[in-house]
Scaffold this active site. Structure first.
Site, PDB file in Angstrom:
ATOM      1  N   GLU A 148       0.887  -1.184  -0.104  1.00  0.00           N
ATOM      2  CA  GLU A 148       0.000  -0.003   0.023  1.00  0.00           C
ATOM      3  C   GLU A 148       0.866   1.328   0.144  1.00  0.00           C
ATOM      4  OE1 GLU A 148      -1.199   2.977   1.331  1.00  0.00           O
ATOM      5  OE2 GLU A 148      -2.017   2.029   3.168  1.00  0.00           O
TER       6      GLU A 148
ATOM      7  N   CYS B 278      -2.044   7.910   4.579  1.00  0.00           N
ATOM      8  CA  CYS B 278      -2.277   7.631   3.396  1.00  0.00           C
ATOM      9  C   CYS B 278      -3.424   8.107   2.468  1.00  0.00           C
ATOM     10  CB  CYS B 278      -2.498   6.151   3.137  1.00  0.00           C
ATOM     11  SG  CYS B 278      -1.382   5.264   4.371  1.00  0.00           S
TER      12      CYS B 278
END
Lengths: 499, 499
Positions: free
Chosen positions: A239, A276
């Site tokens: 990720e 994120c």
């Protein structure tokens, strides 16, 4: 606590600077660990949660010290971490992840009889986990990757993040105590500290069967490359990078524009923007209401103060990313807050012309990790759609809209759902709920494998694969696929799920 | 029929030598095709099956001519192909593959309310399919990869296999008629003929989102490499190479050894041995009963005649592979049948010493595609286990055993289920049932992605990814995740499947 460049906690407190020892221990543990019953494995995950809670008075101050994050945030992260472990305990106990399918024998079928065929999921093998700098607990040593891999039946080797080695070590010791108390093999969990080379060695190790990673695009791609060079390729769930586009539709500007702008800046600056899912790119209608939003956003960010970033390296990268934006022709500063020290830089909102999205230039579309937002104006949704289609894959895409925007929002949704792992309305992307329906994933480069999520219960599916058992005698069948169904699983019989 | 190196059938009969045109048409078709309802998509898959059946009097003789396979086998393959399409129509209509999960909002939760979050699977995008030489229908133009990708909602571009271009073209025309009659965009399905370069171009095309391949290890790895070199990586599902180990346990030799040996040779020589699941390696107990089996296998294969192989290239590779086995010190011929022409080579059974499995030499463990079997003797299961553990990943692993072998078989099963996608008892691996519980997959190099199967209904999951919808207004929600559940899907509510 960890003076050596590399240390392993593998059942004992002895420290060995040896990745191969950790992966060998994981292989040695695999047979016994994957043979645990759902109840045994669930109880172990709950024991990990309990051991972390039992040591939280040591873990929390260490994590605050190493990360610079406030105590309230870290305390919340402990709860998120133990909650994740308990959620996966529930998933394992319930057993749907085993995906049991049974196609019974049809001995009288013409022209050929059908064999008895049963399917279940088996764990892939030892998993290497790389924690994130920005979540020293929830996305780290005992975070979602570790919890889901352990839930799937995979031993785990964590490479601790160098930004919080002592927090990682404390958590690793808690897991190790749970391993011991649960009577599991020491290699069920190992913890290794080290740098980039240690990480590369771990991914290249032939005993590693899959990789979970949360971090930067550069770091993730390096692991993807290392995995691609192996003799035997393995799945890498990295990720990595997302600018999380937000589209404000005209109707959303008809209400309290200042409150909306403040909420945007609140999401942008939360935790120094070190998420994120930080809203790095916002599309705003041209016209007066949009101007008012931008003015309010500028005011809000001007009043915001920098917060200590996680590491000097992250602060340096933020300085370099914002310098690049600031130095680009056509980009202007809408508002800028104040720095609060060498590694607590000022949050900032820029406005960029839409043309910068169209050219082959990543100035605006590369993630700047931190509290830097770019606003791009648009005239109508027809002109906006190709801009959105040209973006790279994202973790999230957000729309602000009211009932009057339904037509525009309907046009956006099919584009956004192909671009992102999560589409959300009238909220902000920061804040990732841990649940069963969550997707924290998305097309490249948001992740290296869009078929998965790293948050939520679906994450367990990353670490297993199907096996079919054909005419295996009843006495030999694994419990999950036996006729007497000792674990009470809901099975798919001839294609139809049992009620 | 196809004189050009490359041709596309994309809605019309016009032929364009242009891969990019096919992938552009697929992209153009994607929005409308993925928006089809389960009923519309199922009806389309059934229309494809009907169009193939309607043209079977043309397709069958063409496939017989191009493949050299007997008419009965090809007729059976037509049924398998249309059966697969109808199975996926049923899967789509039923809808479980959409994986709907709903975590309802909890507005009163403390300390923070929970948003409404809903999850469904969406198709990845245009899929490139490479058919197999050995199944001109069931693993080719309208085979399992195409059927499962279309079922998932992905447009498909097939690169027809050069071993059966005209069969492929006839099937492609049948699919195209179904596309037209179903009112779908032409680019829903395209067919391209060409060589290796055409295939590489297709995989490198940025509009392709996933790849399905059945064929050789060399061919599969070339596509994996081409995909790894893309700017945006994509999943490659390559089913490549397997020697399908068979373990005969001592009890299985207590019955009719000659019948068992004949069944082995029957599976080995079926279709000239040109099956991915051909039993290339058999482990046989040492001792008299094993000797008797070997003698009987030698006799059975000596009486077998070669059959026309699919292409001269495959026959050449078989000649080269068997020459390598024959020329290896320690390997002896147990029995050899008779050739029946230049490209119909003799089937053969070899015996090899177990030591050849242990050294770093792939002579015995590389797949020889065709009717060549290797028998390795063993003393006891304890000595056999490390041999099995040292093997590469396999599509299948087979055990022959009786009740008296339960202890040995119990020791084998955990090793074999980690080595193969399918474990079967007291049968032969050739013959892959199309059903819901089948796994035709396995660890590398059996496939490039062990998390999947290319046969059976689970194959649809290869071509989709999850998306979460957070607080999306009811009027905008996709049908699959709406409260009124118009498709009657079984949903996972707060982690629990509806009854």
């Amino acid at each position: 606590m960890s003076d050596q460049a590399t240390s392993i906690i593998a059942g004992t407190d002895s420290e060995q600077p040896d990745v191969a020892a950790a992966t060998a221990a994981a292989v040695a543990a695999f047979a016994a660990y994957r043979a645990t019953t759902p109840e045994e494995r669930s109880a172990f995950l709950e024991a990990v949660a309990a051991e972390i809670e039992a040591d939280k008075d040591a873990i929390i101050p260490e994590a605050v010290r190493e990360s610079g994050l406030p105590e309230g945030r870290i305390t919340g992260e402990v709860g998120r971490t133990t909650g994740q472990l308990r959620m996966f305990a529930g998933v394992v106990r319930q057993g749907d992840h085993l995906g049991v399918r049974i196609d019974p024998a049809l001995p009288d079928r013409a022209p050929l009889p059908r064999a008895d065929i049963r399917q279940r999921m088996v764990p892939l093998g030892p998993v290497a986990v790389f924690g994130a700098s920005n979540f020293p607990l929830a996305f780290s040593t005992a975070g979602g990757d570790t919890a889901s891999a352990l839930a799937a039946g995979c031993p785990v080797v964590v490479k601790g993040h160098p930004a919080h080695p002592d927090t990682g070590t404390l958590v690793a010791r808690a897991i190790t105590r749970a391993v011991e108390k649960s009577g599991l093999p020491a290699g069920t969990f190992s913890f290794v500290l080290g740098g980039i080379e240690t990480g590369q060695e771990l991914v290249a190790d032939p005993r590693i069967a899959a990789v979970g990673f949360t971090g930067s695009r550069g770091g993730g791609l390096a692991l993807v490359r290392a995995a691609a060079e192996r003799d035997v390729p393995i799945p890498v769930y990295a990720e990595m990078s997302s600018i999380n586009p937000v589209v404000v539709l005209p109707g959303a500007l008809e209400g309290d524009v200042a409150a909306l702008a403040q909420a945007y800046v609140g999401s942008l600056t939360l935790g120094s923007g070190q998420f994120c899912t930080n809203p790095g790119l916002l599309f705003l209608p041209s016209g007066e209401r949009g101007d008012a939003f931008l003015l309010a956003a500028g005011e809000a960010v001007s009043g915001a103060s920098g917060q200590q970033m996680l590491t000097p390296g992250i602060a340096d990268a933020y300085a370099s990313g914002t310098a690049s934006l600031r130095g680009t022709d056509g980009i202007r500063v809408v508002g800028e807050g104040s720095a609060a020290g060498e590694h607590a830089p000022a949050p900032v909102v820029y406005e960029a012309p839409a043309e910068l999205l169209a050219i082959d230039d990543s100035t605006v579309t590369d993630e700047v990790f931190g509290a830097a937002g770019v606003v791009v104006r648009y005239d109508d949704v027809a002109s906006l759609l190709p801009r959105l289609e040209a973006l790279e894959g994202q973790l999230t895409a957000t729309v602000h809209a009211t009932d009057g925007d339904v037509e525009d929002a309907s046009a956006l949704l099919p584009v956004l759902e192909l671009k992102a792992g999560r589409v959300l309305f009238n909220g902000w992307p920061t804040g990732v709920e841990v649940g069963h329906a969550m997707v924290h994933g998305g097309p490249y480069p948001a992740t290296s494998d869009s078929r998965s999520t790293s948050v939520g219960s679906l994450a367990i599916e990353r670490f297993q694969r199907p096996v079919a058992y054909q005419d295996v005698p009843a006495a030999l069948l694994p419990a999950a696929v036996r006729d007497d169904n000792p674990w009470g699983l809901r099975r798919r019989l001839d294609g139809t799920l049992e009620a």
